[in-house]
Design an enzyme around this catalytic site. Structure first.
Site, PDB file in Angstrom:
ATOM      1  CD  GLU A   1      -3.112   0.637   0.231  1.00 51.18           C
ATOM      2  OE1 GLU A   1      -3.947   1.522   0.029  1.00 51.18           O
ATOM      3  OE2 GLU A   1      -3.127  -0.451  -0.368  1.00 51.18           O
TER       4      GLU A   1
ATOM      5  CG  ASP B   1      -2.000   9.837   6.298  1.00 50.74           C
ATOM      6  OD1 ASP B   1      -2.291   8.673   6.620  1.00 50.74           O
ATOM      7  OD2 ASP B   1      -1.946  10.233   5.128  1.00 50.74           O
TER       8      ASP B   1
END
Length: 268
Positions: free
Chosen positions: A49, A60
């Site tokens: 990924e 994030d």
């Protein structure tokens, strides 16, 4: 997309889960990043990924934000990321490669052109982190036109309607969130999520990979025991890069050891 189907069939035969590491392309620089990715695969990663550096990664936490900053500091561009992807695919023809993107990067040159480029370099899936399922039609339609699996996030509080949508629209795998919030190894995922996994299977969703806060082998084996097809670990891996990027050999050795242990846990 077939690479995911082949992978999950092989793992099923071996009674193993998948271990999937996440890193940002170009962190801490292009040459090192390619070595990191080779090391992850050599150490047992079942799929990749990969993030493309982005200035405002909403999903994030600080660890992966810093990875983006290091890639930017090295001057890495989206065009260079696609060149890297072509090199990775050439060297590793069978491993599934997924991209984790933000919508702005997909929009930049046009949605269809983006997915066409993905197909050209051998990408298997794209998860657009800031596009909810109900707004995903133009993305998933372009993805399918170019044989790219559209990946959808299934949050821990998903209601039945969302579960059915994720099952219906997703291909490749389903990204099952351990918890809400942003990514980060310090926020350990609350395992397991039996009920969601059972529902996703009932609705014939693509196999569930559990992500967010996966930082120890115990969490990988717990995810597999709960019925997930495997686990994705990002921040814990990016932490190793952050702490050791000034000592490349040490960094690669630590990455190898971490990924080997996480992969071993998927066989439990």
């Amino acid at each position: 997309m077939e690479r995911y189907e082949n992978l999950f069939a092989q793992l099923n035969d071996r009674r193993e889960g998948a271990f999937v590491p996440f890193v940002t392309l170009g962190d801490p620089g292009i040459e090192q990043s390619l070595k990191i990715i080779d090391t992850l695969i050599d150490a047992g990663a079942d799929a990749l990924e990969l993030g493309v550096p982005f200035s405002d990664p909403l999903a994030d936490g600080p660890t992966i934000q810093n990875a983006n900053l290091r890639a930017f500091a090295a001057g890495v561009t989206p065009a260079q990321c696609f060149e890297m992807l072509a090199l990775i695919r050439e060297k590793h023809p069978t491993i599934p490669i997924g991209l984790l993107m933000y919508a702005n990067l997909v929009f930049n040159n046009g949605i269809d052109a983006f997915y066409a480029r993905c197909e050209q370099v051998g990408v298997d899936s794209v998860l657009v982190a800031d596009v909810p399922v109900e707004e995903s039609a133009p993305f998933r339609q372009a993805a399918l036109r170019h044989n790219i699996a559209p990946i959808f996030i299934c949050p821990p509080n998903a209601d039945d309607d969302l579960l059915r949508q994720v099952a219906s629209y997703g291909r490749g795998y389903t990204y099952l969130l351990s918890r809400s919030g942003v990514t980060g190894a310090e926020n350990r995922g609350a395992l397991p999520l039996h009920h969601l996994i059972e529902k996703l299977k009932e609705y014939h969703a693509a196999p569930a990979l559990q992500g967010f806060g996966i930082s120890s082998p115990e969490q990988v084996s717990a995810a597999v025991r709960a019925g997930a097809a495997g686990a994705i670990s990002g921040s814990a891996i990016v932490n190793i890069i952050e702490k050791n990027h000034a000592s490349p050999e040490q960094m690669l050795a630590e990455l190898r050891s971490f990924v080997s242990a996480m992969k071993a846990a998927s066989r439990a």
